[in-house]
Design a protein around this motif. Structure first.
Motif, PDB file in Angstrom:
ATOM      1  N   THR A  85       0.888  -1.337   0.298  1.00  0.00           N
ATOM      2  CA  THR A  85      -0.128  -0.485   0.006  1.00  0.00           C
ATOM      3  C   THR A  85       0.909   1.154  -0.373  1.00  0.00           C
ATOM      4  O   THR A  85       0.318   2.062   0.008  1.00  0.00           O
ATOM      5  CB  THR A  85      -1.165   0.322   1.415  1.00  0.00           C
ATOM      6  OG1 THR A  85      -0.302  -0.409   2.057  1.00  0.00           O
ATOM      7  CG2 THR A  85      -2.280  -1.389   0.926  1.00  0.00           C
ATOM      8  N   ARG A  86       2.338   1.373   0.279  1.00  0.00           N
ATOM      9  CA  ARG A  86       2.874   1.918  -0.045  1.00  0.00           C
ATOM     10  C   ARG A  86       3.953   2.444  -0.604  1.00  0.00           C
ATOM     11  O   ARG A  86       4.640   1.265  -1.373  1.00  0.00           O
ATOM     12  CB  ARG A  86       4.218   1.903   0.769  1.00  0.00           C
ATOM     13  CG  ARG A  86       2.970   2.024   2.481  1.00  0.00           C
ATOM     14  CD  ARG A  86       3.653   1.824   3.889  1.00  0.00           C
ATOM     15  NE  ARG A  86       3.628   1.382   5.625  1.00  0.00           N
ATOM     16  CZ  ARG A  86       3.836   1.644   6.389  1.00  0.00           C
ATOM     17  NH1 ARG A  86       5.498   1.028   6.738  1.00  0.00           N
ATOM     18  NH2 ARG A  86       3.455   1.341   7.715  1.00  0.00           N
ATOM     19  N   THR A  87       4.202   3.178  -1.629  1.00  0.00           N
ATOM     20  CA  THR A  87       4.777   3.892  -3.271  1.00  0.00           C
ATOM     21  C   THR A  87       6.159   3.788  -2.920  1.00  0.00           C
ATOM     22  O   THR A  87       6.852   4.673  -1.872  1.00  0.00           O
ATOM     23  CB  THR A  87       4.243   5.010  -3.729  1.00  0.00           C
ATOM     24  OG1 THR A  87       2.508   4.699  -4.062  1.00  0.00           O
ATOM     25  CG2 THR A  87       5.102   4.645  -5.068  1.00  0.00           C
ATOM     26  N   ALA A  88       6.921   3.445  -3.219  1.00  0.00           N
ATOM     27  CA  ALA A  88       8.515   3.474  -3.256  1.00  0.00           C
ATOM     28  C   ALA A  88       8.880   4.212  -3.862  1.00  0.00           C
ATOM     29  O   ALA A  88       8.860   4.021  -5.492  1.00  0.00           O
ATOM     30  CB  ALA A  88       8.917   2.045  -3.677  1.00  0.00           C
ATOM     31  N   THR A  89       9.681   5.279  -4.337  1.00  0.00           N
ATOM     32  CA  THR A  89       9.538   6.508  -4.556  1.00  0.00           C
ATOM     33  C   THR A  89      11.667   6.631  -4.470  1.00  0.00           C
ATOM     34  O   THR A  89      11.777   6.690  -3.116  1.00  0.00           O
ATOM     35  CB  THR A  89       8.958   7.693  -4.035  1.00  0.00           C
ATOM     36  OG1 THR A  89       7.975   7.515  -3.909  1.00  0.00           O
ATOM     37  CG2 THR A  89      10.214   8.351  -5.173  1.00  0.00           C
ATOM     38  N   ALA A  90      12.039   6.974  -5.686  1.00  0.00           N
ATOM     39  CA  ALA A  90      13.482   6.581  -5.837  1.00  0.00           C
ATOM     40  C   ALA A  90      13.797   7.887  -5.936  1.00  0.00           C
ATOM     41  O   ALA A  90      13.712   8.994  -6.608  1.00  0.00           O
ATOM     42  CB  ALA A  90      14.216   6.044  -6.468  1.00  0.00           C
ATOM     43  N   TRP A  91      14.241   8.611  -5.078  1.00  0.00           N
ATOM     44  CA  TRP A  91      15.155  10.202  -4.766  1.00  0.00           C
ATOM     45  C   TRP A  91      16.714   9.851  -5.028  1.00  0.00           C
ATOM     46  O   TRP A  91      17.228   9.139  -4.233  1.00  0.00           O
ATOM     47  CB  TRP A  91      14.742  10.662  -3.299  1.00  0.00           C
ATOM     48  CG  TRP A  91      13.241  10.425  -3.097  1.00  0.00           C
ATOM     49  CD1 TRP A  91      12.231  10.023  -2.924  1.00  0.00           C
ATOM     50  CD2 TRP A  91      12.185  12.072  -3.534  1.00  0.00           C
ATOM     51  NE1 TRP A  91      11.130  10.296  -2.476  1.00  0.00           N
ATOM     52  CE2 TRP A  91      10.937  11.793  -3.422  1.00  0.00           C
ATOM     53  CE3 TRP A  91      12.535  13.605  -4.059  1.00  0.00           C
ATOM     54  CZ2 TRP A  91       9.935  12.733  -3.264  1.00  0.00           C
ATOM     55  CZ3 TRP A  91      11.489  14.296  -4.733  1.00  0.00           C
ATOM     56  CH2 TRP A  91      10.604  13.927  -3.921  1.00  0.00           C
ATOM     57  N   ARG A  92      17.139  11.138  -5.652  1.00  0.00           N
ATOM     58  CA  ARG A  92      18.433  11.700  -5.851  1.00  0.00           C
ATOM     59  C   ARG A  92      18.868  12.550  -5.146  1.00  0.00           C
ATOM     60  O   ARG A  92      17.474  13.840  -5.534  1.00  0.00           O
ATOM     61  CB  ARG A  92      18.969  11.702  -7.541  1.00  0.00           C
ATOM     62  CG  ARG A  92      18.547  10.073  -8.183  1.00  0.00           C
ATOM     63  CD  ARG A  92      18.998  10.082  -9.365  1.00  0.00           C
ATOM     64  NE  ARG A  92      18.609   9.062  -9.868  1.00  0.00           N
ATOM     65  CZ  ARG A  92      19.080   8.184 -11.230  1.00  0.00           C
ATOM     66  NH1 ARG A  92      19.695   9.481 -12.319  1.00  0.00           N
ATOM     67  NH2 ARG A  92      19.388   7.150 -11.907  1.00  0.00           N
ATOM     68  N   HIS A  93      19.828  12.948  -5.561  1.00  0.00           N
ATOM     69  CA  HIS A  93      20.228  14.156  -4.776  1.00  0.00           C
ATOM     70  C   HIS A  93      20.620  15.089  -5.441  1.00  0.00           C
ATOM     71  O   HIS A  93      20.967  15.689  -6.253  1.00  0.00           O
ATOM     72  CB  HIS A  93      21.895  13.973  -4.264  1.00  0.00           C
ATOM     73  CG  HIS A  93      22.465  14.810  -3.727  1.00  0.00           C
ATOM     74  ND1 HIS A  93      22.110  15.304  -2.244  1.00  0.00           N
ATOM     75  CD2 HIS A  93      23.054  16.123  -4.540  1.00  0.00           C
ATOM     76  CE1 HIS A  93      22.660  16.604  -2.378  1.00  0.00           C
ATOM     77  NE2 HIS A  93      24.058  17.016  -3.128  1.00  0.00           N
ATOM     78  N   VAL A  94      20.006  16.315  -4.860  1.00  0.00           N
ATOM     79  CA  VAL A  94      19.722  17.711  -5.882  1.00  0.00           C
ATOM     80  C   VAL A  94      21.224  17.839  -5.805  1.00  0.00           C
ATOM     81  O   VAL A  94      21.929  18.832  -4.587  1.00  0.00           O
ATOM     82  CB  VAL A  94      18.455  18.573  -5.727  1.00  0.00           C
ATOM     83  CG1 VAL A  94      18.010  19.048  -6.183  1.00  0.00           C
ATOM     84  CG2 VAL A  94      17.509  17.727  -5.789  1.00  0.00           C
ATOM     85  N   PRO A  95      22.015  18.802  -6.433  1.00  0.00           N
ATOM     86  CA  PRO A  95      22.562  18.907  -6.082  1.00  0.00           C
ATOM     87  C   PRO A  95      23.235  20.655  -5.691  1.00  0.00           C
ATOM     88  O   PRO A  95      21.770  21.331  -5.810  1.00  0.00           O
ATOM     89  CB  PRO A  95      23.218  19.743  -8.080  1.00  0.00           C
ATOM     90  CG  PRO A  95      22.695  19.657  -8.918  1.00  0.00           C
ATOM     91  CD  PRO A  95      21.663  18.253  -7.822  1.00  0.00           C
ATOM     92  N   THR A  96      23.554  21.132  -4.786  1.00  0.00           N
ATOM     93  CA  THR A  96      23.334  22.624  -3.697  1.00  0.00           C
ATOM     94  C   THR A  96      24.290  23.522  -4.594  1.00  0.00           C
ATOM     95  O   THR A  96      24.117  24.645  -4.420  1.00  0.00           O
ATOM     96  CB  THR A  96      23.395  22.163  -2.553  1.00  0.00           C
ATOM     97  OG1 THR A  96      25.144  21.774  -2.017  1.00  0.00           O
ATOM     98  CG2 THR A  96      22.386  21.206  -1.858  1.00  0.00           C
ATOM     99  N   ALA A  97      25.249  23.153  -5.596  1.00  0.00           N
ATOM    100  CA  ALA A  97      26.336  24.376  -6.040  1.00  0.00           C
ATOM    101  C   ALA A  97      26.782  24.277  -7.377  1.00  0.00           C
ATOM    102  O   ALA A  97      26.824  22.351  -8.357  1.00  0.00           O
ATOM    103  CB  ALA A  97      27.399  24.282  -5.144  1.00  0.00           C
ATOM    104  N   VAL A  98      27.100  24.730  -8.593  1.00  0.00           N
ATOM    105  CA  VAL A  98      28.132  24.282  -9.685  1.00  0.00           C
ATOM    106  C   VAL A  98      29.122  25.012  -9.838  1.00  0.00           C
ATOM    107  O   VAL A  98      29.032  25.620 -10.077  1.00  0.00           O
ATOM    108  CB  VAL A  98      26.519  24.998 -10.846  1.00  0.00           C
ATOM    109  CG1 VAL A  98      27.402  24.119 -12.115  1.00  0.00           C
ATOM    110  CG2 VAL A  98      24.945  24.090 -10.566  1.00  0.00           C
TER     111      VAL A  98
END
Length: 404
Positions: free
Chosen positions: A176-189
């Protein structure tokens, strides 16, 4: 004829239960496998053991209050059988019936029992599952070891992880729970650090920043051309509210990451300033408040004795028996006390005791002199009392001359 480039492969669908709704739409639901189901079973066994303990204590207390002639071995055996059926069969049936197909263990793990066609589980199906489970799976009253091996083999080999009770009752256990794959969002370029440090972000609102962050977190799940079109649209909105424009030659997702990273860095800087100001104004709210300053005692001069506030008071001289006054006078600050005699270092002590040099022993009576008062207090001579004379002594410590 040039070969057409192959489109990028779409990620595999998360749902593998094979459920189809009444509108002929495949449901994105994942079937539960042996790992999650065993964990839910262990939690259910603990709940059943606690329920059995409560029932045993309640029935035992009730049987103790019955007359002796009514309680025998047959009655005790019948009550035990009924309690065992209620725990092993009634517990899963009632839970699945009134808790949307979930026992306590399934609810904790995030599982649910449904019909093979996706409909809610019926009471008849829950009863069949429970009876088959008690007979040949757990606890396995019929050939325990053989039935356990057979049940595990069926669950491992079935495409949707069903056990024997599910195959007989026509049910299925799903997540009943959805597995979501989250990736790191870059904080600086790093390549855009110079431009990001000078960009104006005052017109970038929270809603647009949140939309850009969600896009960067899920960009790997999107396929072209939807991914490029959505990224271009977001950067068009962001570039309209930030100045100056960035250097060309980079994808829109890189520009969005640089803007979000700089926004996050500035927010952290402002938060640090606010916390520093709060710690300065209200130090008691900080986790480690500063230690209070220690009290210091200043040394007394030649004609003064150090007080607890660090201020020098006038010298005490010997007066009449039971009276002490400042510098050869009996004023308003003097009070009746024990006889005072001179110590070796010229420090007045009580009851003739000799104190160490430069120290005032406990019990010494000092005149009440306000803090910050001058060391020398002009007084009027009193007949019969000689003033204190401080001749030079070895070591530089003045010794008052006490008259006889």
């Amino acid at each position: 004829m040039r070969a057409q480039p192959r489109p990028p492969a779409r990620p595999a669908p998360w749902g593998d239960a094979g459920l189809v709704s009444g509108e002929a739409v495949e449901l994105d639901v994942r079937a539960a496998r042996i790992g999650s189901r065993v964990l839910a079973l262990l939690l259910d066994v603990l709940a059943q053991a606690a329920l059995m303990l409560v029932l045993s204590m309640s029935v035992g207390i009730a049987m103790l209050n019955l007359p002796e002639g009514l309680v025998d071995g047959a009655l005790a055996g019948g009550i035990a059988t009924v309690g065992l059926i209620l725990v092993l069969v009634g517990y899963p049936v009632l839970c699945e019936r009134f808790n949307h197909g979930r026992t306590l263990g399934k609810m904790a793990v995030g599982l649910r029992v449904v019909s093979a066609d996706g409909a809610p589980v019926a009471a008849r199906q829950s009863l069949i599952r429970a009876l088959v489970g008690v007979a040949v799976e757990w606890p396995g009253l019929v050939l325990p070891l053989v039935s356990w091996v057979a049940g595990v083999t069926v669950m491992v080999t079935d495409r949707r992880g069903r056990r024997l009770g599910d195959l007989v009752a026509g049910t299925l256990v799903v997540h009943t729970r959805t597995a979501t794959a989250w990736r790191h969002v870059p904080t600086a370029v790093p390549a855009l650090a110079g431009w990001a440090g000078a960009v104006d972000l005052s017109r970038l609102d929270d809603g647009l920043a949140l939309a850009a962050r969600q896009y960067l977190a899920r960009v790997h799940q999107l396929a072209e051309p939807a991914r490029g079109r959505l990224g271009h649209g977001l950067w068009t909105e962001v570039s309209a509210v930030v100045t100056p424009p960035p250097p060309p030659g980079m994808p829109e997702s890189v520009y969005l990451a640089a803007v979000l990273g700089e926004r996050h860095r500035r927010a952290r800087y402002r938060l640090g300033l606010d916390r520093s100001a709060a710690a300065t104004l209200w130090p008691e709210l900080t986790l480690h408040p500063p230690a209070p300053p220690r009290a210091t005692t200043s040394a007394a001069g030649p004609a003064a004795v150090a007080t607890s506030e660090g201020a020098a008071g006038p010298d005490l001289t010997a007066g009449p028996a039971g009276a002490a006054g400042p510098a050869g006078a009996v004023g308003s600050a003097s009070a009746a006390g024990p006889d005072f005699t001179a110590g070796p270092a010229g420090v007045a002590t009580s009851e003739g005791a000799v104190g160490p040099a430069g120290a005032v022993p406990p019990g010494t009576v000092r005149p009440a002199v306000p803090v910050g008062a001058p060391a020398a207090v002009p007084v009027q001579p009193v007949p019969g009392v000689r003033p204190a004379v401080a001749p030079a002594a070895p070591g530089g410590v003045p010794v008052p001359d006490v008259g006889t």
